[in-house]
Write a protein that holds these residues in place. Structure first.
Motif, PDB file in Angstrom:
ATOM      1  N   ILE A 419       0.854  -1.190   0.000  1.00 14.72           N
ATOM      2  CA  ILE A 419       0.000   0.000   0.000  1.00 14.72           C
ATOM      3  C   ILE A 419       0.886   1.235   0.000  1.00 14.72           C
ATOM      4  CG2 ILE A 419      -1.794   1.279   1.235  1.00 14.72           C
ATOM      5  CD1 ILE A 419      -2.712  -1.328   2.461  1.00 14.72           C
ATOM      6  N   GLU A 420       0.831   2.006  -1.070  1.00 12.09           N
ATOM      7  CA  GLU A 420       1.547   3.284  -1.163  1.00 12.09           C
ATOM      8  C   GLU A 420       3.031   3.142  -0.826  1.00 12.09           C
ATOM      9  OE1 GLU A 420       0.516   6.151  -2.292  1.00 12.09           O
ATOM     10  OE2 GLU A 420      -1.521   5.442  -2.692  1.00 12.09           O
ATOM     11  N   GLY A 421       3.657   2.098  -1.378  1.00 14.70           N
ATOM     12  CA  GLY A 421       5.081   1.907  -1.157  1.00 14.70           C
ATOM     13  C   GLY A 421       5.418   1.066   0.058  1.00 14.70           C
ATOM     14  N   TRP A 422       4.466   0.902   0.983  1.00 12.21           N
ATOM     15  CA  TRP A 422       4.694   0.053   2.160  1.00 12.21           C
ATOM     16  C   TRP A 422       4.381  -1.388   1.801  1.00 12.21           C
ATOM     17  CZ3 TRP A 422       0.921  -2.939   4.539  1.00 12.21           C
ATOM     18  CH2 TRP A 422       1.299  -3.584   5.725  1.00 12.21           C
ATOM     19  N   SER A 423       5.113  -2.310   2.355  1.00 10.18           N
ATOM     20  CA  SER A 423       4.863  -3.727   2.111  1.00 10.18           C
ATOM     21  C   SER A 423       4.878  -4.489   3.424  1.00 10.18           C
ATOM     22  CB  SER A 423       5.919  -4.308   1.160  1.00 10.18           C
ATOM     23  OG  SER A 423       7.217  -4.171   1.715  1.00 10.18           O
ATOM     24  N   GLY A 424       4.051  -5.514   3.488  1.00  4.47           N
ATOM     25  CA  GLY A 424       3.963  -6.370   4.662  1.00  4.47           C
ATOM     26  C   GLY A 424       3.395  -7.711   4.248  1.00  4.47           C
ATOM     27  N   SER A 425       3.146  -8.583   5.196  1.00  4.69           N
ATOM     28  CA  SER A 425       2.590  -9.893   4.889  1.00  4.69           C
ATOM     29  C   SER A 425       1.771 -10.388   6.068  1.00  4.69           C
ATOM     30  CB  SER A 425       3.704 -10.896   4.566  1.00  4.69           C
ATOM     31  OG  SER A 425       4.515 -11.133   5.706  1.00  4.69           O
ATOM     32  N   THR A 426       0.835 -11.261   5.767  1.00  2.00           N
ATOM     33  CA  THR A 426      -0.027 -11.856   6.781  1.00  2.00           C
ATOM     34  C   THR A 426      -0.512 -13.202   6.283  1.00  2.00           C
ATOM     35  OG1 THR A 426      -1.992 -11.499   8.146  1.00  2.00           O
ATOM     36  CG2 THR A 426      -2.112 -10.778   5.856  1.00  2.00           C
ATOM     37  N   ARG A 427      -1.068 -14.002   7.171  1.00  2.00           N
ATOM     38  CA  ARG A 427      -1.643 -15.274   6.771  1.00  2.00           C
ATOM     39  C   ARG A 427      -3.165 -15.167   6.687  1.00  2.00           C
ATOM     40  NH1 ARG A 427       1.954 -19.301   6.515  1.00  2.00           N
ATOM     41  NH2 ARG A 427       0.298 -20.861   6.415  1.00  2.00           N
ATOM     42  N   SER A 428      -3.757 -14.678   7.773  1.00  2.00           N
ATOM     43  CA  SER A 428      -5.215 -14.538   7.779  1.00  2.00           C
ATOM     44  C   SER A 428      -5.656 -13.261   8.483  1.00  2.00           C
ATOM     45  CB  SER A 428      -5.860 -15.757   8.454  1.00  2.00           C
ATOM     46  OG  SER A 428      -5.523 -16.955   7.779  1.00  2.00           O
ATOM     47  N   GLY A 429      -4.783 -12.271   8.527  1.00  2.00           N
ATOM     48  CA  GLY A 429      -5.131 -11.009   9.172  1.00  2.00           C
ATOM     49  C   GLY A 429      -4.996 -11.018  10.675  1.00  2.00           C
ATOM     50  N   GLU A 430      -4.350 -12.084  11.220  1.00  4.91           N
ATOM     51  CA  GLU A 430      -4.227 -12.180  12.676  1.00  4.91           C
ATOM     52  C   GLU A 430      -3.285 -11.123  13.254  1.00  4.91           C
ATOM     53  OE1 GLU A 430      -0.938 -14.149  10.760  1.00  4.91           O
ATOM     54  OE2 GLU A 430      -3.113 -14.325  10.499  1.00  4.91           O
ATOM     55  N   ASN A 431      -2.398 -10.574  12.437  1.00  2.00           N
ATOM     56  CA  ASN A 431      -1.442  -9.571  12.905  1.00  2.00           C
ATOM     57  C   ASN A 431      -1.838  -8.169  12.451  1.00  2.00           C
ATOM     58  OD1 ASN A 431      -0.975 -10.278  10.246  1.00  2.00           O
ATOM     59  ND2 ASN A 431       1.223  -9.849  10.336  1.00  2.00           N
ATOM     60  N   GLU A 432      -3.128  -7.892  12.522  1.00  2.00           N
ATOM     61  CA  GLU A 432      -3.634  -6.601  12.038  1.00  2.00           C
ATOM     62  C   GLU A 432      -3.011  -5.439  12.793  1.00  2.00           C
ATOM     63  OE1 GLU A 432      -7.844  -4.105  11.750  1.00  2.00           O
ATOM     64  OE2 GLU A 432      -7.872  -6.295  11.937  1.00  2.00           O
ATOM     65  N   THR A 433      -2.927  -5.543  14.135  1.00  2.00           N
ATOM     66  CA  THR A 433      -2.360  -4.447  14.930  1.00  2.00           C
ATOM     67  C   THR A 433      -0.910  -4.178  14.539  1.00  2.00           C
ATOM     68  OG1 THR A 433      -3.802  -5.066  16.784  1.00  2.00           O
ATOM     69  CG2 THR A 433      -1.898  -3.651  17.263  1.00  2.00           C
ATOM     70  N   GLU A 434      -0.156  -5.248  14.358  1.00  2.00           N
ATOM     71  CA  GLU A 434       1.244  -5.101  13.960  1.00  2.00           C
ATOM     72  C   GLU A 434       1.360  -4.457  12.586  1.00  2.00           C
ATOM     73  OE1 GLU A 434       5.024  -7.982  12.795  1.00  2.00           O
ATOM     74  OE2 GLU A 434       3.327  -8.792  13.946  1.00  2.00           O
ATOM     75  N   LEU A 435       0.508  -4.898  11.651  1.00  2.00           N
ATOM     76  CA  LEU A 435       0.551  -4.336  10.297  1.00  2.00           C
ATOM     77  C   LEU A 435       0.153  -2.861  10.299  1.00  2.00           C
ATOM     78  CD1 LEU A 435      -1.040  -7.290   8.305  1.00  2.00           C
ATOM     79  CD2 LEU A 435       1.353  -6.584   8.279  1.00  2.00           C
ATOM     80  N   LEU A 436      -0.880  -2.518  11.077  1.00  2.00           N
ATOM     81  CA  LEU A 436      -1.292  -1.122  11.158  1.00  2.00           C
ATOM     82  C   LEU A 436      -0.178  -0.260  11.743  1.00  2.00           C
ATOM     83  CD1 LEU A 436      -4.994  -1.502  12.359  1.00  2.00           C
ATOM     84  CD2 LEU A 436      -4.227  -0.613  10.154  1.00  2.00           C
TER      85      LEU A 436
END
Length: 572
Positions: A419-436
């Protein structure tokens, strides 16, 4: 100081003052333009990316439209060529069962039948069915010599089809011995590893129960011996798994589900794999519905042996001959291009999976696969579909299990996000707080970097120093230097205010952008959770497919003989 000198001095100061004001306005305009360049550049890049995507979509759509138009034009030309080159075959085919039915009710004179068949012989110089019909007419008219000569010519043109043709006719007329002799002749020419396409008619006859007890037993034993012979070969099981895997894959959906998962398809570089996995999981439902449709409801047999054999004869004579294959393949490719709305790559992929259906010779097991999965192309009846599926149930189950395992192995584990140059990864959205948190930190860092660029530079501080110097010098040199000094210092404060305003605007835009990106991330993770649920739901259907296949047995899906009870045994 004289009056003239004072006038000149005032005029000169006014000019200089105006020039300084003009210069200040110009510098202010340039500063505003420079301040807006950053935002405009970002907007331009975004717009260019959108235009590039729109252009590529336009090119792809234009290419599909052209391919669609070409396919429609080619199909018309090919079918015209088929009609021109092989159109007379259709006339011969129409006569086959007509002669038998006319003989049943005895409403057509023997001379008429003889004249019609001899005319067909003249119009179809290479077609096997023409002399076969002449032999049939001579046989009905008890002209033994003519029947033998015509039969010899039909056998010369196509021994296998002629033998099967007269085996069916003998069965139709109740001549068991003749049927058995012709079938022996037909069987003697067969290699289970290389069967002609019309062999599906034999499977039709067996599945439809048109043979009497002894002949039916003969066919069943021969089919069993074919399977045993093929099973004795090294690698047979692997071949069957691959063969049925290809057959099942002809039903694989090719749907782009981006409309359902708008954020996931936009913000995940893994979307292509996710979409492919969902299509693969959807195959289970398609396969289940396909097989359930085959076995759903009773089969109503023909009212009598004559009608049953006539149906098989129609299938035998209506199957196109080998010399038509190149045109038929091209016609099929164009039809697939039309079905895929001009997507030639997808059409060629589908045709590659169907190629064996139009092969001149196939193994017996491939014949069963073609009959079960593509009855329209293989010309198989519903009874044959049932029998072929039941006879191949173990291979189907193994192939389906292999496909299921391969599908599950290809399901993406870690889902990439961008998103807008940022990149991350998840399996099922369980790390939403960390990604945010990571997204917020990235955007904050980008904001801070942009804010760091909006600061007073060397030229601004140089202007202050220069202005102070001019003011100091003004005590001894006059008001002109004082005005220059005041102008320089004024420009410094004006620039400082612009920079402060630009920083405020940038901070506001960054806050708005951060909020939008966080909402986009949350929506993407929500869609990913929904995608996992949909995949799990579709994947569960694999167990239903396995259970249904295990419930099938060949004996339950063969019509009883027309010689006794005509009924369909209940399906499991």
């Amino acid at each position: 100081m004289s009056t003239t000198e004072r006038i000149i001095q005032a005029a000169d100061l006014t000019y200089i003052n105006n020039s300084l004001r003009s210069l200040n306005r110009d510098i202010e305009a340039v500063s505003q333009q420079v301040a807006g360049v950053g935002g405009e550049l970002a907007d331009t890049r975004s717009e260019l990316a959108r235009l590039e995507q729109a252009f590529m979509q336009f090119v792809a759509a234009d290419l599909r439209a052209k391919e669609l138009a070409l396919a429609e034009t080619r199909q018309i030309k090919i079918r015209q060529e088929l009609e021109t080159t092989y159109g007379y075959y259709a006339e011969v085919r129409r006569q086959a069962t007509g002669i038998l039915q006319a003989a049943d009710v005895n409403v057509v004179r023997a001379e008429t039948i003889k004249s019609a068949t001899e005319g067909l012989m003249l119009s179809a110089p290479r077609y096997w069915l023409a002399p076969a019909l002449v032999a049939l007419a001579a046989w009905l008219n008890d002209q033994q010599d003519l029947a033998k000569r015509a039969l010899a010519e039909a056998i010369r043109r196509d021994d296998e089809k002629t033998s099967l043709f007269f085996a069916l006719i003998s069965r139709r007329s109740g001549r068991g011995n003749a049927c058995r002799v012709w079938l022996d002749r037909y069987f003697g020419m067969q290699d289970p590893k290389s069967l002609d396409r019309q062999s599906v008619i034999l499977v039709d006859a067996l599945a439809s129960g048109i043979f009497g007890g002894e002949v039916r037993l003969q066919c069943t034993r021969r089919v069993e011996s074919w399977v045993e012979e093929l099973a004795a070969e090294v690698g047979f099981v692997e071949t069957q798994r691959e063969q049925w895997s290809d057959g099942l894959l002809t039903k694989l959906p090719d749907e782009n589900r981006a409309g359902r998962y708008t954020h996931l398809s936009r913000f995940s570089p893994t979307w292509t794999e996710l979409n492919a996995s969902l299509n693969e999981a959807a195959l289970h439902e398609v396969v289940r519905d396909h097989f359930v449709g085959i076995f759903d409801g009773p089969l109503v047999p023909a009212r009598n042996i004559e009608a049953a054999v006539d149906d098989l004869l129609d299938s035998l004579v209506s199957n196109f001959d080998d010399e038509e294959l190149p045109l038929r393949r091209e016609d099929r490719l164009n039809q697939l291009v039309i079905e895929e709305s001009g997507d030639r790559v997808a059409a060629q992929r589908r045709q590659s999976l169907e190629t064996t259906i139009l092969d001149e010779r196939v193994s017996f097991t491939q014949l069963l696969t073609n009959a079960a999965m593509n009855p329209q192309l293989s010309k198989a009846t519903r009874a044959t579909q049932r029998y072929a599926t039941a006879l191949s149930r173990a291979w189907i189950r193994d192939a389906h299990d292999d496909l299921t395992a391969s599908f599950r192995a290809r399901v993406p584990g870690d889902i990439a996000l961008s998103i807008e140059g940022w990149s991350g990864s998840t399996r099922s959205g369980e790390n939403e707080t960390e990604l945010l948190g990571g997204l917020g930190a990235y955007l904050d860092a980008a904001r801070d970097a942009a804010l760091a660029k909006l600061k007073l530079g060397f030229k601004h501080w140089a202007a202050v120093v220069f202005g102070v110097f001019m003011l100091v010098c003004a005590f001894s040199a006059g008001w002109l230097l004082a005005l220059v000094g005041v102008g320089s210092i004024g420009w410094f404060f004006a620039e400082k205010k612009k920079i402060d305003n630009a920083r405020i605007r940038l901070a506001q835009e960054a806050a708005k952008k951060k909020e939008q990106c966080e909402q986009a991330l949350k929506a993407t993770l929500a869609e990913l959770v929904e995608w996992r649920r949909e995949y799990a739901r579709r994947d569960e259907i694999a167990a239903e497919v396995t259970a249904f296949i295990d419930s099938i047995s060949p004996e339950q899906h063969i019509l009883a003989s027309h010689d006794n009870v005509r009924r369909v045994m209940s399906a499991a």
